[in-house]
Motif scaffolding. Structure first.
Motif, PDB file in Angstrom:
ATOM      1  N   LEU A  42      -1.462  34.256  -1.441  1.00 27.84           N
ATOM      2  CA  LEU A  42      -0.581  35.412  -1.368  1.00 27.84           C
ATOM      3  C   LEU A  42      -0.497  35.645   0.283  1.00 27.84           C
ATOM      4  O   LEU A  42       0.713  36.179   0.720  1.00 27.84           O
ATOM      5  N   GLN A  43      -1.325  35.120   1.177  1.00 26.67           N
ATOM      6  CA  GLN A  43      -1.019  34.961   2.542  1.00 26.67           C
ATOM      7  C   GLN A  43       0.137  34.384   2.782  1.00 26.67           C
ATOM      8  O   GLN A  43       1.306  34.869   3.714  1.00 26.67           O
ATOM      9  N   GLN A  44       0.394  33.269   2.204  1.00 26.27           N
ATOM     10  CA  GLN A  44       1.656  32.347   2.445  1.00 26.27           C
ATOM     11  C   GLN A  44       3.060  33.077   1.983  1.00 26.27           C
ATOM     12  O   GLN A  44       4.005  32.752   2.515  1.00 26.27           O
ATOM     13  N   ASP A  66      -8.046  37.050   9.356  1.00 26.94           N
ATOM     14  CA  ASP A  66      -6.807  37.653   8.915  1.00 26.94           C
ATOM     15  C   ASP A  66      -6.793  38.154   7.773  1.00 26.94           C
ATOM     16  O   ASP A  66      -5.524  38.304   6.968  1.00 26.94           O
ATOM     17  N   ILE A  67      -7.766  38.657   7.158  1.00 28.90           N
ATOM     18  CA  ILE A  67      -7.733  39.540   5.759  1.00 28.90           C
ATOM     19  C   ILE A  67      -8.675  40.406   5.677  1.00 28.90           C
ATOM     20  O   ILE A  67      -9.624  40.413   6.237  1.00 28.90           O
ATOM     21  N   GLU A  68      -8.261  41.487   4.846  1.00 27.74           N
ATOM     22  CA  GLU A  68      -8.931  42.627   4.751  1.00 27.74           C
ATOM     23  C   GLU A  68     -10.032  42.576   3.783  1.00 27.74           C
ATOM     24  O   GLU A  68      -9.646  42.085   2.689  1.00 27.74           O
ATOM     25  N   LEU A  69     -11.424  42.607   4.090  1.00 32.78           N
ATOM     26  CA  LEU A  69     -12.510  42.660   3.118  1.00 32.78           C
ATOM     27  C   LEU A  69     -13.094  43.979   3.013  1.00 32.78           C
ATOM     28  O   LEU A  69     -13.106  44.901   3.481  1.00 32.78           O
ATOM     29  N   VAL A  70     -13.527  43.928   1.501  1.00 28.57           N
ATOM     30  CA  VAL A  70     -14.293  45.160   1.160  1.00 28.57           C
ATOM     31  C   VAL A  70     -15.606  44.841   0.474  1.00 28.57           C
ATOM     32  O   VAL A  70     -15.601  43.957  -0.302  1.00 28.57           O
ATOM     33  N   GLU A  71     -16.896  45.309   0.691  1.00 25.68           N
ATOM     34  CA  GLU A  71     -17.897  44.882   0.236  1.00 25.68           C
ATOM     35  C   GLU A  71     -17.997  45.768  -1.323  1.00 25.68           C
ATOM     36  O   GLU A  71     -18.080  46.855  -1.006  1.00 25.68           O
ATOM     37  N   ALA A  72     -18.260  45.175  -2.364  1.00 30.45           N
ATOM     38  CA  ALA A  72     -18.514  45.428  -3.506  1.00 30.45           C
ATOM     39  C   ALA A  72     -19.238  44.836  -4.420  1.00 30.45           C
ATOM     40  O   ALA A  72     -19.264  43.479  -4.210  1.00 30.45           O
ATOM     41  N   THR A 117     -14.195  34.880  -2.354  1.00 31.92           N
ATOM     42  CA  THR A 117     -14.693  33.457  -1.661  1.00 31.92           C
ATOM     43  C   THR A 117     -15.074  32.301  -2.505  1.00 31.92           C
ATOM     44  O   THR A 117     -15.722  31.144  -2.197  1.00 31.92           O
ATOM     45  N   GLY A 118     -14.722  32.643  -3.968  1.00 30.95           N
ATOM     46  CA  GLY A 118     -15.017  31.266  -4.967  1.00 30.95           C
ATOM     47  C   GLY A 118     -13.941  30.248  -4.687  1.00 30.95           C
ATOM     48  O   GLY A 118     -13.029  30.368  -3.946  1.00 30.95           O
ATOM     49  N   GLY A 119     -14.157  29.190  -5.540  1.00 31.35           N
ATOM     50  CA  GLY A 119     -13.309  28.050  -5.408  1.00 31.35           C
ATOM     51  C   GLY A 119     -11.723  28.406  -5.673  1.00 31.35           C
ATOM     52  O   GLY A 119     -10.969  27.745  -5.157  1.00 31.35           O
ATOM     53  N   VAL A 120     -11.650  29.213  -6.817  1.00 31.25           N
ATOM     54  CA  VAL A 120     -10.301  29.640  -7.018  1.00 31.25           C
ATOM     55  C   VAL A 120      -9.582  30.780  -6.395  1.00 31.25           C
ATOM     56  O   VAL A 120      -8.752  30.655  -5.538  1.00 31.25           O
ATOM     57  N   GLY A 121     -10.542  31.737  -5.888  1.00 29.17           N
ATOM     58  CA  GLY A 121     -10.552  32.792  -5.228  1.00 29.17           C
ATOM     59  C   GLY A 121      -9.896  32.792  -3.907  1.00 29.17           C
ATOM     60  O   GLY A 121      -8.906  33.253  -3.498  1.00 29.17           O
ATOM     61  N   LYS A 122     -10.584  31.878  -3.148  1.00 29.25           N
ATOM     62  CA  LYS A 122     -10.225  31.597  -1.813  1.00 29.25           C
ATOM     63  C   LYS A 122      -8.568  30.885  -1.656  1.00 29.25           C
ATOM     64  O   LYS A 122      -8.091  30.978  -0.825  1.00 29.25           O
ATOM     65  N   ARG A 123      -8.363  30.297  -2.586  1.00 31.58           N
ATOM     66  CA  ARG A 123      -7.091  29.728  -2.769  1.00 31.58           C
ATOM     67  C   ARG A 123      -5.948  30.806  -3.056  1.00 31.58           C
ATOM     68  O   ARG A 123      -4.768  30.592  -2.676  1.00 31.58           O
ATOM     69  N   VAL A 124      -6.362  31.772  -3.924  1.00 33.12           N
ATOM     70  CA  VAL A 124      -5.521  32.563  -4.372  1.00 33.12           C
ATOM     71  C   VAL A 124      -5.388  33.468  -3.146  1.00 33.12           C
ATOM     72  O   VAL A 124      -3.893  34.008  -2.532  1.00 33.12           O
ATOM     73  N   VAL A 125      -6.263  33.995  -2.214  1.00 33.88           N
ATOM     74  CA  VAL A 125      -6.129  34.400  -0.914  1.00 33.88           C
ATOM     75  C   VAL A 125      -4.942  33.696  -0.150  1.00 33.88           C
ATOM     76  O   VAL A 125      -4.040  34.336   0.618  1.00 33.88           O
ATOM     77  N   GLN A 126      -5.022  32.386  -0.046  1.00 35.47           N
ATOM     78  CA  GLN A 126      -4.075  31.829   0.852  1.00 35.47           C
ATOM     79  C   GLN A 126      -2.927  31.606   0.606  1.00 35.47           C
ATOM     80  O   GLN A 126      -1.843  31.971   1.127  1.00 35.47           O
TER      81      GLN A 126
END
Length: 500
Positions: free
Chosen positions: A71-73, A95-101, A60-69
């Protein structure tokens, strides 16, 4: 001595086999006709590769959420590790699998976090914000437009070092299983269009009466049936259709089979052409009754054969073009020799997976660190010329110092890694060219979008393996446009470099 009476030949099964593989005697391959007439199932006839999941830590961070995007692309399976799933859904969608840790709590980093994970991209970082009352808008600070007095919200030692150390230790057992491998068939999971891809090729095609099939059960694919020497026969096999997109395995050393047999000697066969009755590259291996085992088939040990007769060929197996896979139980070895363990009757071979092994190592843990981690306390450093994070390292709880300790924990782990040290991160649009260097003297800035793309691209680049490097947006004089091949080629000198 009179010849034994011939057993009835099943002409229907003969036609069924030829129809499945699209072959008609004297006419050759008719798959294209079947496809045109809609007689074939909806399948690309290509092994559904099991690429594994990329775990994004700090999703959910500034770089992390863009990494997710990113990968999805690229249609890469992604799992986000977040401390709060509800907030993760708000920021990343459904549209993303999330795990709490929580990486600072080791017991939360369990199997459900790492199941089927092939690589980790770590984008975590200590939250830094302007001192309360210093500015009504935090946005300007994060964009680097204007500097405000910052303060850390968390303890850098636990986020940047202890947390990274926990994450590395937890991930290591899972990532070590996947080094240098490419999964081609993972039979532990249901494979779409399995019945359209794999079919039997028994000695019925030569007048025999052996009978086999292959089907999926929970956790495996089972090649089983009954092999008979009647009518001068003596083999049963299962084989894939000719793959519409041949596999390029030229970067690997061979094929690894994970299986459980019945004591018989089997043959594993690869093909590299589109012919029904072409050259087969064969390897024989023994099994032990009901014992799981791993069989490695080096490409260099494959024997080129045609109808079980060896061919005098000096050229190696063309691993750049693999068009079909086959498993066989046969009375014969090669050139008329007999299989020493062969017994007619029932047989059973359970296949768990088919993988290519021995490939070049690529990063399995990509870590986003920071330029400047080695500069605090460095003799002769002019702090007036350094970025704010370097000048204020002590006020920020030793942020950069602990980042360096986190890097070291990854470097010492044995996991193939890439450590990216971006200069000042901005919210500017991506698409700018990046340049890399080592030695931790680089100054500049770069877009979070571009760093996210770099993280994803690094996963498949051997040049980035075990490299630690700084990166910034290139000036017009340095690079006109991004050449990723050239960028990663420049990283070869970064291999095995620790902080210097």
């Amino acid at each position: 001595m009179a010849n034994p009476p011939r057993e009835p030949w099943d002409f229907g099964r003969f036609l069924q086999t030829l129809g499945f593989f699209g072959e008609i005697p004297f006419l050759g391959n008719i798959r294209w006709i079947q496809k045109k007439l809609g007689m074939r199932g909806d399948t690309s006839l290509t092994p559904p590769e099991a690429p594994g999941v990329v775990l994004v830590v700090g999703a959910t961070g500034g770089v992390g959420k863009r990494v997710v995007q990113q990968l999805q692309q690229h249609n890469i399976p992604v799992r986000g590790l977040v401390r709060n799933a509800q907030r993760g859904r708000e920021l990343l969608g459904n549209d993303i699998e999330l795990v709490e840790a929580d990486i600072t709590v080791p017991e939360t980093l369990n199997f459900r976090v790492f199941e089927n994970v092939r690589a980790v991209i770590c984008c975590t970082g200590t939250r830094v914000q302007p001192v309360e009352g210093d500015t009504p808008s935090r946005e300007k600070y994060y964009q680097g437009v204007k500097f405000y007095l910052p303060e850390v919200v968390e303890t850098p030692e636990y986020i940047e070092y202890r947390g990274i150390e926990n994450l590395v230790n937890a991930a290591k057992p899972y990532l070590s299983r996947r080094q240098n491998e490419k999964t081609i068939f993972d039979f532990t999971r249901p494979i779409p269009h399995f019945e359209s891809l794999w079919g039997a090729v028994d000695d019925v095609v030569m007048g025999g009466v052996s009978n086999s099939d292959i089907h999926q059960i929970p956790g495996a694919a089972v090649f089983s049936g009954k092999v008979s020497t009647a009518n001068s026969g003596g083999f049963a096999s299962v084989r894939t259709q000719v793959l519409e997109t041949p596999l390029d395995l030229s970067q690997y050393q061979g094929i690894q089979l994970r299986l459980k047999g019945d004591g018989n000697r089997y043959k594993f066969i690869l093909r590299s052409d589109n012919r029904w009755d072409g050259i087969s590259y064969t390897y024989s291996f023994d099994t032990v009754y009901n014992i799981p085992m791993t069989v490695r088939v080096p490409f260099s040990d494959l024997i080129p054969t045609f109808r079980a007769k060896t061919l005098d060929r000096d050229d190696p197996f063309p691993a750049h073009r693999v068009t079909a896979f086959q498993m066989m139980l046969s009375k014969f070895e090669y050139d008329g020799g007999l299989n020493p363990t062969f017994q007619p009757g029932s047989f059973r071979l359970e296949l768990e997976s088919i993988k290519a092994y021995g490939g070049e190592t690529v990063p399995q843990f990509v870590m986003v660190s920071s330029a400047g981690v080695t500069r605090p306390g460095k003799p002769g450093l002019n702090l007036e010329e350094e970025p704010p994070a370097v000048r204020m390292n002590e006020q920020l709880g030793g942020l950069l110092t602990w980042k360096l300790e986190g890097e070291n924990s990854l470097r010492e782990s044995g996991i193939p890694y890439a450590i990216i040290r971006p200069c000042a991160l901005t919210e500017e649009a991506g698409g700018k060219a990046l340049v890399a260097d080592t030695g931790d003297t680089m100054k500049g800035q770069c877009s979070r979008e571009d760093i996210a793309e770099l993280c994803v691209r690094a996963l498949d680049r051997p040049e980035a393996t075990n490299a630690t490097f700084e990166v910034k947006q290139a000036s017009a004089e340095e690079v006109k446009s991004q050449d990723w091949d050239g960028f990663f080629e420049s990283l070869k000198t970064c291999r095995e470099l620790s902080a210097v």
